[in-house]
Motif scaffolding. Structure first.
Motif, mmCIF file in Angstrom:
data_model
loop_
_atom_site.group_PDB
_atom_site.id
_atom_site.type_symbol
_atom_site.label_atom_id
_atom_site.label_comp_id
_atom_site.label_asym_id
_atom_site.label_seq_id
_atom_site.Cartn_x
_atom_site.Cartn_y
_atom_site.Cartn_z
ATOM 1 N N GLU A 1 -6.010 1.721 5.772
ATOM 2 C CA GLU A 1 -4.916 1.380 4.849
ATOM 3 C C GLU A 1 -5.233 0.116 4.065
ATOM 4 O OE1 GLU A 1 -1.391 3.414 7.592
ATOM 5 O OE2 GLU A 1 -1.810 1.263 7.742
ATOM 6 N N LEU A 2 -5.901 -0.844 4.701
ATOM 7 C CA LEU A 2 -6.312 -2.052 3.986
ATOM 8 C C LEU A 2 -7.337 -1.703 2.911
ATOM 9 C CD1 LEU A 2 -5.996 -5.254 4.107
ATOM 10 C CD2 LEU A 2 -8.177 -5.203 5.333
ATOM 11 N N LEU B 1 2.049 -1.229 3.805
ATOM 12 C CA LEU B 1 1.711 -0.260 4.844
ATOM 13 C C LEU B 1 0.590 -0.797 5.728
ATOM 14 C CD1 LEU B 1 2.167 2.619 5.951
ATOM 15 C CD2 LEU B 1 0.428 3.400 4.327
ATOM 16 N N ALA B 2 -0.427 -1.374 5.116
ATOM 17 C CA ALA B 2 -1.532 -1.951 5.889
ATOM 18 C C ALA B 2 -1.059 -3.113 6.749
ATOM 19 C CB ALA B 2 -2.635 -2.410 4.941
ATOM 20 N N ALA B 3 -0.188 -3.945 6.201
ATOM 21 C CA ALA B 3 0.341 -5.074 6.971
ATOM 22 C C ALA B 3 1.123 -4.579 8.178
ATOM 23 C CB ALA B 3 1.220 -5.953 6.086
ATOM 24 N N ALA B 4 1.943 -3.549 7.967
ATOM 25 C CA ALA B 4 2.791 -3.046 9.050
ATOM 26 C C ALA B 4 1.959 -2.471 10.192
ATOM 27 C CB ALA B 4 3.744 -1.985 8.504
ATOM 28 N N GLU C 1 -10.213 -9.761 13.555
ATOM 29 C CA GLU C 1 -10.193 -8.978 12.324
ATOM 30 C C GLU C 1 -8.798 -8.455 12.037
ATOM 31 O OE1 GLU C 1 -12.252 -5.110 10.118
ATOM 32 O OE2 GLU C 1 -12.841 -5.633 12.165
ATOM 33 N N VAL C 2 -8.092 -8.017 13.056
ATOM 34 C CA VAL C 2 -6.727 -7.525 12.861
ATOM 35 C C VAL C 2 -5.843 -8.641 12.301
ATOM 36 C CG1 VAL C 2 -4.656 -6.727 14.070
ATOM 37 C CG2 VAL C 2 -6.880 -5.699 14.575
ATOM 38 N N LEU C 3 -5.979 -9.848 12.849
ATOM 39 C CA LEU C 3 -5.189 -10.980 12.340
ATOM 40 C C LEU C 3 -5.486 -11.247 10.870
ATOM 41 C CD1 LEU C 3 -5.489 -13.466 15.361
ATOM 42 C CD2 LEU C 3 -3.436 -12.220 14.654
ATOM 43 N N LEU C 4 -6.760 -11.228 10.519
ATOM 44 C CA LEU C 4 -7.139 -11.498 9.132
ATOM 45 C C LEU C 4 -6.745 -10.349 8.207
ATOM 46 C CD1 LEU C 4 -10.623 -13.140 9.766
ATOM 47 C CD2 LEU C 4 -8.508 -14.288 9.092
ATOM 48 N N ALA D 1 -3.072 -10.804 7.640
ATOM 49 C CA ALA D 1 -2.829 -11.921 6.721
ATOM 50 C C ALA D 1 -3.116 -11.509 5.283
ATOM 51 C CB ALA D 1 -3.692 -13.115 7.124
ATOM 52 N N GLU D 2 -4.206 -10.793 5.069
ATOM 53 C CA GLU D 2 -4.559 -10.362 3.717
ATOM 54 C C GLU D 2 -3.519 -9.401 3.157
ATOM 55 O OE1 GLU D 2 -8.007 -7.786 1.358
ATOM 56 O OE2 GLU D 2 -8.418 -8.552 3.383
ATOM 57 N N ALA D 3 -3.164 -8.386 3.939
ATOM 58 C CA ALA D 3 -2.223 -7.385 3.451
ATOM 59 C C ALA D 3 -0.845 -7.971 3.208
ATOM 60 C CB ALA D 3 -2.138 -6.231 4.449
ATOM 61 N N GLN D 4 -0.387 -8.815 4.114
ATOM 62 C CA GLN D 4 0.935 -9.430 3.968
ATOM 63 C C GLN D 4 0.976 -10.377 2.778
ATOM 64 O OE1 GLN D 4 3.583 -8.564 5.362
ATOM 65 N NE2 GLN D 4 5.041 -10.263 5.439
ATOM 66 N N ASN D 5 -0.106 -11.118 2.575
ATOM 67 C CA ASN D 5 -0.163 -12.024 1.424
ATOM 68 C C ASN D 5 -0.098 -11.247 0.115
ATOM 69 O OD1 ASN D 5 -0.676 -14.717 0.163
ATOM 70 N ND2 ASN D 5 -2.581 -13.734 -0.475
ATOM 71 N N GLU D 6 -0.790 -10.096 0.056
ATOM 72 C CA GLU D 6 -0.773 -9.299 -1.162
ATOM 73 C C GLU D 6 0.560 -8.587 -1.348
ATOM 74 O OE1 GLU D 6 -3.001 -9.537 -3.356
ATOM 75 O OE2 GLU D 6 -4.575 -10.535 -2.210
#
Length: 551
Positions: free
Chosen positions: A221-222, A240-243, A418-421, A424-429
Motif C-alpha cells: 500500500e505504501l 490506507l498505508a498508514a492504517a 521499517e514499519v515505524l518509518l 510515519a511516511e504514509a501518515q505525513n503524506e
C-alpha cells in the motif's frame, strides 16, 4: 519469527522430500509442466510432517542477499560492486539491459506454482482442519510475497492461482497480464485474508504470522501510494498505508531491538524487531556467507573477502552528526577534512572507513601508504572503488574464514523499524506531521542515540527527514532501490556517477577529496527503466504477454 527449525527432520525424510520436489519442479518454462503431481500424493499430502517439508521449500525460495556475489543493493545509489564484470555494473548501471539480458524475477512463477499446488492438494486432503487453515494462510502469504516481487518490478503480471498443466490444458496455460491495479488488489486481498487465519505469535519460529501479512500489505500500500503509482497524490491511498502499518504497531508484539549492530547476528535471530525473515541453516554448506562475499577485502594483509558491496559517498554523507544534524547544516560541526569524527552511531556500525578497524586491523584506504585496501583508482582490482567497505550485519567471527557458508543469521525481510518509518511516511503524506509521525520516527532515532526531531516541521521538511532516516536505518537491507523507484527519483539518483573519497597527502597534510568512483557511472532512462522488461523467453512462449513500454 525468523527461523524454521529444519534440523528436527531426519535426513531420510529430507532426502525423500528432495526427490519429490525435484519431480515437481518446473523446467525453464514455468508453464510447460508434466502431470507428475500424483506421484507424490500418497506421501507428500498424507501427513502434516511431509506436507510441511514441501511448504518449507517454498519458504526457502524467498530471495536473500547473503550468498549473492552481486546483491541488488548495488542497483541503488548506496553502493556498488567492487568487481567490474558483474551485472550491476555492466548491464544495470549503464541501462543497457533488454528483454534478453535484463535482471529478472520471472522465475518466481515456478515457486508460485508450488504455492498453487500446495493450496490445491492440502485443501483436498484429509489432513487436520486446524493445521490446514494455518498452513494455507502461510502459503497465501508466501504467494503474495512472490507476486509483490513481480509487481514492483514489472507492474501488472498474469495472476495465476491454479496449477497449470500443458498436457491437459494446452494453450490455455498462457495467460495475459493483469493490470497494475488488479495485481495490487490481489496481493493485498491475499494478505488481508491470510492475516485473519494467522497467529500473532508463531508456535514454530520462522513461520508466517499475522504481523508479517499486515507488514507486506502495508508495504504494498505504501508503494502504491507513492508517486510512481499515485501521480495525482490521492491522500486516500496514503491513509490506507498508514492504517495498515498502524495495525502492525497495535499488535504490541514488536519493539526495537536495543543494539542496532548485533541485531543482525545469528545469536539474535527471532528478536523482538523481526517480523518476517529468511532463514539460513548455518554450520553447514548451506548457511550464509555474506562476510566472505560482501565484506572488506583485506585485513592484516590477508584477503578475507571479495568486497562485493562498496558503500558510496552518497550514503556516507546521509549519516548525520552525533548531534542529529545533517552534515550540510552549518551548525552540525561537520569538518570535510576530518569527515569521520562525531558522526552518528549507525555510521560506525555500518561503514568501514579509512582509519577504522576490522578484524583487529586498521583499514587504510588512503593513497601512498602501501595498504592493500588503498582506493582503487584504476577500477580494475577487487579493492574498494569508493574508499569504503560494508560493516553492517557482518559478524567478525565468520569474516576470518572467507566464504564458509556457516553463518545462520537470518535476513530480515520486514522488521519493526521499517514499519515505524512506513507509518510515519504514509501518515505525513495523508494528514501532515502530526504527533504520531514524530513519535514513530523518534523511536528509531532514539534507539541510535540521536535527539528527537525539532517540533514544528512542515510536511515537506518532515518528508525529507523521513526519507533520510529511512535511507540510513535500512541501508544495505535491499530497500533503497524500491524507494528510488516508488518515489520516482531514480532518474536523479541513478544518472551521473556514484562518488568516492580520495585521501592523499598534499604539502605534508592529508587532504580529503570527493571524486567520481572508478567504474561508478550510472544511467537511468525515465521513459522506461521504472519497470523491468518482461524476459524475451517468456514473450516468445506466450503471445498474450505485452512488453513494457520502450523495450
Amino acid at each position: 519469527m525468523n527461523k524454521i527449525i529444519y534440523k528436527s527432520f531426519s535426513n531420510k525424510v529430507i532426502m525423500l522430500f528432495l526427490i519429490l520436489t525435484s519431480m515437481l519442479s518446473c523446467k525453464k518454462n514455468f508453464l510447460d509442466v508434466t502431470p507428475k503431481d500424483q506421484i507424490s500424493d500418497n506421501t507428500v499430502w498424507a501427513t502434516t510432517d511431509n506436507a510441511d517439508l514441501f511448504l518449507n521449500s517454498i519458504y526457502g525460495s524467498i530471495p536473500g542477499p547473503f550468498n549473492t556475489f552481486d546483491p541488488e543493493e548495488n542497483y541503488s545509489d548506496d553502493c556498488m560492486d567492487g568487481i567490474n564484470p558483474v551485472r550491476s555494473r555492466q548491464i544495470y548501471a549503464n541501462s543497457v539491459y533488454t528483454p534478453s539480458n535484463a535482471p529478472t524475477y520471472w522465475g518466481v512463477y515456478s515457486y508460485i506454482r508450488k504455492c498453487n499446488l500446495f493450496i490445491e492438494k492440502v485443501t483436498a486432503s484429509k489432513l487436520p482442519g486446524t493445521w490446514k487453515q494455518l498452513r494455507l494462510a502461510e502459503t497465501r502469504f508466501l504467494r503474495a510475497y512472490l507476486y509483490m516481487l513481480l509487481w514492483t518490478r514489472y507492474g501488472g503480471v498474469p495472476i495465476i492461482t491454479d496449477v497449470l498443466n500443458s498436457s491437459v490444458q494446452g494453450d490455455a496455460i498462457f495467460r495475459s497480464r493483469n493490470t497494475l491495479d488488479e495485481t495490487f488488489k490481489f496481493i493485498t486481498d491475499e494478505c488481508a485474508g491470510a492475516a485473519n487465519d494467522l497467529p500473532i505469535k508463531a508456535t514454530v519460529a520462522g513461520r508466517v504470522t499475522k504481523g508479517a501479512a499486515l507488514a507486506l500489505k502495508g508495504w504494498c500500500e505504501l508503494f502504491n501510494a507513492s508517486p510512481l503509482h499515485n501521480p495525482d497524490n490521492n491522500k486516500t491511498k496514503w491513509a490506507l498505508a498508514a492504517a495498515t502499518n498502524k495495525q502492525v504497531m497495535d499488535l504490541n508484539v514488536y519493539s526495537l531491538f536495543p543494539d542496532y549492530e548485533t541485531m543482525f547476528y545469528e545469536e539474535n535471530n527471532n528478536n523482538v524487531e523481526s517480523i518476517f525473515a529468511k532463514a539460513y541453516l548455518g554450520g553447514t554448506s548451506i548457511g550464509g556467507s555474506r562476510e566472505g562475499i560482501q565484506g572488506p577485502t583485506f585485513a592484516n594483509g590477508v584477503q578475507h573477502a571479495y568486497g562485493m558491496i562498496n558503500p558510496s559517498q552518497e550514503i556516507v554523507d546521509s549519516y548525520s552528526m552525533a548531534n542529529g544534524l545533517p552534515i550540510a547544516d552549518p551548525a552540525s560541526g561537520y569538518d570535510p577534512q576530518n569527515p569521520y569524527v562525531n558522526r552518528e552511531k549507525r555510521f560506525y556500525q555500518s561503514i568501514v572507513y579509512d582509519g577504522s578497524f576490522w578484524l583487529g586491523s586498521e583499514m587504510l584506504t588512503r593513497q601512498g601508504v602501501g595498504s592493500k585496501n588503498q582506493l582503487d583508482l584504476s577500477g580494475g582490482s577487487g579493492v574498494t572503488k569508493t574508499g569504503y567497505y560494508l560493516r553492517k550485519g557482518l559478524n567478525p567471527k565468520y569474516a576470518v574464514n572467507g566464504i564458509n557458508m556457516l553463518n545462520s543469521a537470518s535476513y530480515m525481510v520486514f522488521r519493526y523499524a521499517e514499519v515505524l518509518l512506513s507509518y510515519a511516511e504514509a501518515q505525513n503524506e495523508a494528514v501532515g506531521p502530526d504527533e504520531s509521525v514524530y513519535q514513530a520516527i523518534n523511536k528509531v532515532r532514539i534507539r541510535s542515540e540521536l535527539p528527537s526531531l525539532t517540533a514544528g516541521l512542515s510536511q515537506d521538511q518532515m518528508r525529507a527527514e523521513i526519507r533520510r532516516e529511512r535511507r540510513v536505518e535500512l541501508a544495505f537491507e535491499e530497500k533503497r532501490w524500491y524507494d528510488l523507484i516508488r518515489w520516482k527519483i531514480a532518474e536523479k539518483s541513478l544518472n551521473g556517477s556514484l562518488h568516492a573519497m580520495k585521501i592523499e597527502q598534499v604539502n605534508g597534510q592529508w587532504v580529503y577529496s570527493i571524486i567520481p568512483a572508478p567504474g561508478g557511472g550510472r544511467t537511468f532512462y525515465a521513459n522506461k527503466n521504472y519497470y523491468w522488461p518482461i524476459p524475451q523467453s517468456a514473450m516468445d512462449k506466450n503471445s498474450k504477454l505485452i512488453q513494457n513500454p520502450n523495450y
